[in-house]
Scaffold this motif. Structure first.
Motif, PDB file in Angstrom:
ATOM      1  N   PRO A   8      11.194   0.002   3.914  1.00 34.66           N
ATOM      2  CA  PRO A   8      10.534   1.011   3.087  1.00 34.66           C
ATOM      3  C   PRO A   8      10.669   2.405   3.711  1.00 34.66           C
ATOM      4  CG  PRO A   8       8.987  -0.713   3.780  1.00 34.66           C
ATOM      5  CD  PRO A   8      10.241  -0.916   4.539  1.00 34.66           C
ATOM      6  N   THR A   9      10.672   3.422   2.841  1.00 35.41           N
ATOM      7  CA  THR A   9      10.633   4.791   3.341  1.00 35.41           C
ATOM      8  C   THR A   9       9.219   5.138   3.791  1.00 35.41           C
ATOM      9  OG1 THR A   9      12.227   5.243   1.599  1.00 35.41           O
ATOM     10  CG2 THR A   9      11.400   7.125   2.822  1.00 35.41           C
ATOM     11  N   GLY A  10       8.228   4.555   3.084  1.00 38.11           N
ATOM     12  CA  GLY A  10       6.842   4.795   3.470  1.00 38.11           C
ATOM     13  C   GLY A  10       5.956   3.693   2.930  1.00 38.11           C
ATOM     14  N   GLY A  11       4.745   3.596   3.478  1.00 41.16           N
ATOM     15  CA  GLY A  11       3.796   2.606   2.983  1.00 41.16           C
ATOM     16  C   GLY A  11       3.792   1.338   3.813  1.00 41.16           C
ATOM     17  N   GLU A  12       2.936   0.399   3.409  1.00 44.15           N
ATOM     18  CA  GLU A  12       2.763  -0.841   4.171  1.00 44.15           C
ATOM     19  C   GLU A  12       2.855  -2.056   3.275  1.00 44.15           C
ATOM     20  OE1 GLU A  12      -1.093  -0.067   5.855  1.00 44.15           O
ATOM     21  OE2 GLU A  12      -0.175   1.855   6.445  1.00 44.15           O
ATOM     22  N   ILE A  13       3.237  -3.162   3.891  1.00 42.00           N
ATOM     23  CA  ILE A  13       3.244  -4.451   3.211  1.00 42.00           C
ATOM     24  C   ILE A  13       2.383  -5.399   4.030  1.00 42.00           C
ATOM     25  CG2 ILE A  13       4.652  -6.373   2.416  1.00 42.00           C
ATOM     26  CD1 ILE A  13       7.018  -4.199   2.637  1.00 42.00           C
ATOM     27  N   VAL A  14       1.447  -6.056   3.355  1.00 36.05           N
ATOM     28  CA  VAL A  14       0.550  -6.985   4.039  1.00 36.05           C
ATOM     29  C   VAL A  14       0.694  -8.356   3.390  1.00 36.05           C
ATOM     30  CG1 VAL A  14      -1.839  -7.508   4.596  1.00 36.05           C
ATOM     31  CG2 VAL A  14      -1.060  -5.126   4.570  1.00 36.05           C
ATOM     32  N   THR A  28       5.134  -4.966   7.676  1.00 41.45           N
ATOM     33  CA  THR A  28       6.068  -3.913   7.308  1.00 41.45           C
ATOM     34  C   THR A  28       7.269  -3.841   8.247  1.00 41.45           C
ATOM     35  OG1 THR A  28       4.097  -2.703   6.677  1.00 41.45           O
ATOM     36  CG2 THR A  28       6.179  -1.508   6.577  1.00 41.45           C
ATOM     37  N   LYS A  29       7.018  -4.053   9.535  1.00 41.36           N
ATOM     38  CA  LYS A  29       8.098  -3.877  10.507  1.00 41.36           C
ATOM     39  C   LYS A  29       8.760  -5.197  10.898  1.00 41.36           C
ATOM     40  CE  LYS A  29       7.801   0.616  11.459  1.00 41.36           C
ATOM     41  NZ  LYS A  29       6.536   1.001  10.872  1.00 41.36           N
ATOM     42  N   LEU A  30       8.279  -6.311  10.314  1.00 40.15           N
ATOM     43  CA  LEU A  30       8.809  -7.611  10.719  1.00 40.15           C
ATOM     44  C   LEU A  30      10.092  -7.943   9.965  1.00 40.15           C
ATOM     45  CD1 LEU A  30       5.604  -9.850  10.970  1.00 40.15           C
ATOM     46  CD2 LEU A  30       6.774  -8.534  12.743  1.00 40.15           C
ATOM     47  N   PRO A  31      11.030  -8.650  10.617  1.00 42.08           N
ATOM     48  CA  PRO A  31      12.248  -9.088   9.924  1.00 42.08           C
ATOM     49  C   PRO A  31      11.910 -10.195   8.930  1.00 42.08           C
ATOM     50  CG  PRO A  31      12.156 -10.051  12.113  1.00 42.08           C
ATOM     51  CD  PRO A  31      11.003  -9.092  12.022  1.00 42.08           C
ATOM     52  N   PRO A  32      12.823 -10.469   7.982  1.00 45.50           N
ATOM     53  CA  PRO A  32      12.543 -11.449   6.927  1.00 45.50           C
ATOM     54  C   PRO A  32      12.063 -12.783   7.479  1.00 45.50           C
ATOM     55  CG  PRO A  32      14.652 -10.397   6.526  1.00 45.50           C
ATOM     56  CD  PRO A  32      14.161  -9.876   7.834  1.00 45.50           C
ATOM     57  N   ARG A  33      12.707 -13.260   8.542  1.00 45.98           N
ATOM     58  CA  ARG A  33      12.385 -14.628   8.963  1.00 45.98           C
ATOM     59  C   ARG A  33      11.007 -14.742   9.588  1.00 45.98           C
ATOM     60  NH1 ARG A  33      15.458 -15.095  14.481  1.00 45.98           N
ATOM     61  NH2 ARG A  33      16.239 -12.972  14.621  1.00 45.98           N
ATOM     62  N   ALA A  34      10.402 -13.596   9.944  1.00 46.48           N
ATOM     63  CA  ALA A  34       9.058 -13.654  10.513  1.00 46.48           C
ATOM     64  C   ALA A  34       7.991 -13.598   9.427  1.00 46.48           C
ATOM     65  CB  ALA A  34       8.870 -12.515  11.505  1.00 46.48           C
ATOM     66  N   ARG A  65       0.842  -1.188   0.000  1.00 42.17           N
ATOM     67  CA  ARG A  65       0.000   0.000   0.000  1.00 42.17           C
ATOM     68  C   ARG A  65       0.874   1.233   0.000  1.00 42.17           C
ATOM     69  NH1 ARG A  65      -3.510  -2.375   4.854  1.00 42.17           N
ATOM     70  NH2 ARG A  65      -4.585  -3.986   3.673  1.00 42.17           N
ATOM     71  N   ASN A  66       0.797   1.964  -1.090  1.00 43.21           N
ATOM     72  CA  ASN A  66       1.548   3.208  -1.241  1.00 43.21           C
ATOM     73  C   ASN A  66       3.005   3.030  -0.819  1.00 43.21           C
ATOM     74  OD1 ASN A  66       1.919   5.832  -1.947  1.00 43.21           O
ATOM     75  ND2 ASN A  66       1.241   6.659   0.025  1.00 43.21           N
ATOM     76  N   LEU A  67       3.604   1.946  -1.249  1.00 43.74           N
ATOM     77  CA  LEU A  67       4.957   1.587  -0.837  1.00 43.74           C
ATOM     78  C   LEU A  67       5.991   2.470  -1.546  1.00 43.74           C
ATOM     79  CD1 LEU A  67       6.149  -0.512   1.084  1.00 43.74           C
ATOM     80  CD2 LEU A  67       6.577  -1.957  -0.898  1.00 43.74           C
ATOM     81  N   THR A  68       6.910   3.019  -0.761  1.00 44.00           N
ATOM     82  CA  THR A  68       7.884   3.962  -1.291  1.00 44.00           C
ATOM     83  C   THR A  68       9.266   3.631  -0.766  1.00 44.00           C
ATOM     84  OG1 THR A  68       6.197   5.659  -1.216  1.00 44.00           O
ATOM     85  CG2 THR A  68       8.435   6.424  -1.516  1.00 44.00           C
TER      86      THR A  68
END
Ligand SMILES: Nc1ncnc2c1ncn2[C@@H]1O[C@H](COP(=O)(O)OP(=O)(O)OP(=O)(O)O)[C@@H](O)[C@H]1O
Ligand SMILES: [Mg+2]
Lengths: 341, 318
Positions: free
Chosen positions: A55-61, A68-74, A7-10
């Protein structure tokens, strides 16, 4: 299995906006291809989804959860890198088992899973080798097995075929797609090769300068390009773009829709005088390079066509109205999008 | 006939002008200074030392009589020689283990991104740029019996003084007792070889492709798993190189012992082969025995070097 949404990922690097506000939904089980020229931000987008780049901005679901704030392994994702990134000091077996070891899975279960993944990819006989003792294609399969073995929610693949030679690549394309269909895992696949994109993707997201220019099925992208960029980036040779006499519109048509037409203009047909410079014989087809007025244009004749257009002369050519797409000459946007279903 | 004759006058003047382009001439010319240097300053003393070690030459009687291995057995019969041999091996082993551990930690820390990273890297490399004799003189002050700043620090954090871990005295008297003197020598060797090892390891760490680290992250490996299963195995060849340098420097060094303890205290507790060779051969005048002591470990050291290089090469091809 899980859907992936941005979502609006930057992403802003010092000077460049590598990814510029991308909204993208990849459905559960879908094979989505990110296609775009070099430097358009494909890798950056993929690495953000994988959690390797913040990311500088936006969300990942992913799967309905904001990661968005989780490390890769999570994130329960698996990634295949362009270089394959196999651990050079480990055997194939240990490479594939590494994600399981990280999960502290029991040894017997590990072995079972590794064997399963290896058999799916047909690399059972390579288990004791080191990566340097493998061919490019074998390495790619080991990398896929390592990604597959934990049954991730999402596969992220960054140009996994670009290190293979052309022949090997065609069969790898086929294998990879069959493999994805079989495991039905959501897959995001990055490439700058449009043949790969058209041949493999359920849908293609065409990117340029950090933005998505069009998201659609391969047929949509090819037949109903949303703007001049997509029209000329997809297709080889690209779509012809001929300005209208008043210069306000560009008429776009594919080289294969441009044919030699003797006789009077008819309804539903646009005719042009086409001056041919050069003929290219490609076996299954012939390409004619030339000009309409000042504009460079290409016509493609299949090998079955009996007509020719020897270079050095001007011929009457035509295209069906239904094959013409119209673009705004200034903005490059489609103006006849009503035609799209 | 006529064609070569026509060419010749043009070709002749070009000979002196282009000799610099001829590898057959230029190569040897440019190598010459190095060859002279090695022969005069490395080769000649080495050969002389080897000849001395198989003779009975002394400062007083400089005629060289061939005595075979007699000088070696004579040297080995001396208890100080055996102590020096033990110390040399021990100091090298302990200091290099410490260097490996600290070097890896430092390299890991320095490979991370933080403000002022360049400055810290520069500061860490400084001991390497100091002439060793000057560095040791600095350490003489740091380990001074009365004014040692290290003692002051220990007192400040409550480790030294009455009713503390290191005992009632106000000073450790680092260089006055055999065990603390030995620790001091090891300490200075660590200080001396750590910077280079750190820089070598740092280079090795940086050379691990980002993709591998990314893959390990995605595969779910935490920091310690990555360290143990990815970084350290990939770093092994470069560690071998770092340790090889450390071993050679520590093994062959006499400056630290000579300046810091003069082999004492009271006599010979920190003696190493290099310092013992100097005391025996130069200050004691027994050139033959000094030479035998000095070249005693030459074959072993050459073996270590060959082994380490082989390890590095094998790991590289893996
Ligand atoms: N770590 C970085 N620091 C600064 N700029 C970067 C960094 N990574 C990428 N960029 C810039 O961001 C833009 C997008 O890069 P990215 O690697 O995502 O492109 P790409 O679409 O994957 O290209 P390619 O097809 O060549 O792999 C480029 O202009 C690139 O120079
Ligand atoms: Mg890329």
């Amino acid at each position: 299995m899980a859907a992936v949404e941005t979502r609006n990922l930057t992403k802003q690097f010092d000077q460049v906006k590598a990814v510029d506000g991308i909204d993208l939904v990849c459905e559960d089980g879908e094979f989505l291809v990110l296609l775009g020229p070099s430097g358009c931000g494909k890798t950056t987008l993929l690495r953000m989804i994988g959690g390797l780049e913040a990311p500088t901005g936006g969300e990942i679901v992913i799967g309905g959860q904001d990661v968005t704030k989780l490390p890769p392994r999570a994130r329960k994702i698996a990634m295949v890198f362009q270089s394959y990134a196999l651990y050079p000091h480990m055997t194939v077996y240990n490479n594939i088992a590494f994600p399981l070891k990280a999960q502290k899975m029991a040894k017997p279960e590990q072995q079972e899973r590794v064997t399963w993944a290896a058999s799916i990819l047909g690399i059972d006989h390579l288990m004791d080798r080191k990566p340097r003792q493998l061919s490019g294609g074998q390495r790619q399969r080991v990398a896929l097995a390592r990604a597959l073995v934990r049954e991730p929610n999402v596969f992220l693949l960054d140009e996994p075929l670009s290190n293979l030679d052309a022949q090997r690549r065609a069969s790898a394309r086929d294998e990879l797609q069959q493999f994805q269909r079989r495991v039905a895992t959501t897959t995001i696949y990055v490439t700058h090769d449009q043949v790969e994109a058209m041949g493999m993707g359920d849908r293609i997201a065409v990117m340029d300068q950090g933005r998505i220019r069009q998201l659609g099925t391969p047929a949509d992208i090819y037949n109903q390009p949303a703007d001049v960029f997509v029209a000329t980036f997809v297709g080889s040779p690209p779509m012809n773009l001929v300005p209208t006499p008043d210069g306000s519109l560009l008429l776009g048509f594919r080289p294969e829709h441009f044919f030699r037409h003797e006789g009077p203009a008819a309804d539903g047909l646009k005719t042009f005088p086409f001056h041919v410079h050069r003929e290219e014989y490609l076996g299954a087809e012939r390409l004619y390079y030339g000009e309409i007025g000042e504009t460079r244009v290409v016509a493609r004749f299949p090998v079955t066509a009996t007509t020719t257009a020897p270079p050095g002369d001007t011929y009457p050519f035509a295209v069906h109205d239904r094959d013409v797409r119209m673009f705004d000459a200034k903005t490059g946007e489609r103006t006849d999008l009503v035609a799209v279903t | 006939m006529s064609a070569p004759a026509a060419v010749q006058p043009a070709a002749r003047p070009s000979v002196p002008r282009y000799w610099m382009d001829r590898e057959g001439i230029l190569g040897p010319v440019m190598l010459l200074p190095v060859v002279v240097y090695i022969v005069a300053l490395v080769g000649f003393p080495l050969v002389l030392a080897l000849i001395y070690s198989f003779s009975d030459v002394t400062v007083g009687d400089q005629t060289i009589n061939w005595v075979g291995f007699e000088t070696f057995s004579q040297a080995m019969a001396n208890p100080t020689f055996r102590l020096a041999l033990r110390n040399t091996l021990l100091f090298t082993l302990i200091s290099q283990i410490v260097v490996l551990v600290l070097g890896n930690i430092l390299a890991l820390v320095l490979s991370a991104d933080f403000p002022g990273k360049r400055l810290v890297r520069f500061l860490i490399l400084l001991p390497w740029t100091t002439p060793i004799a000057l560095g040791v003189i600095g350490w003489l002050w740091l380990l001074d019996g009365l004014y040692s700043p290290i003692d002051a620090l220990l007192r400040m954090i409550g480790l030294l003084g009455p009713d503390t871990l290191f005992g009632p005295g106000r000073n450790m008297l680092w260089l006055a007792q055999p065990d603390t003197a030995q620790i001091s020598v090891v300490l200075v060797h660590v200080w001396r070889t750590l910077p280079l090892a750190t820089v070598i390891l740092l280079a090795g760490l940086t050379a691990i492709p980002q993709d591998l680290r990314d893959a390990a992250n995605v595969d779910g490996a935490g920091f310690f798993r990555q360290l143990v299963y990815i970084r350290i195995p990939l770093l092994l060849p470069i560690m071998a190189v770092a340790v090889l340098y450390g071993i050679v420097f520590t093994f062959t060094d006499m400056t630290v012992v000579y300046l810091l303890t003069r082999g004492g205290p009271p006599v010979d507790s920190t003696q190493v082969l290099a310092s013992w060779a100097y005391f025996k051969g130069i200050e004691g005048g027994n050139l033959a025995e000094g030479a035998a002591t000095a070249v005693f470990l030459f074959p072993a050291l050459a073996g270590v070097a060959a082994l380490m290089l082989r390890m590095a090469r094998r790991a590289e091809t893996n």
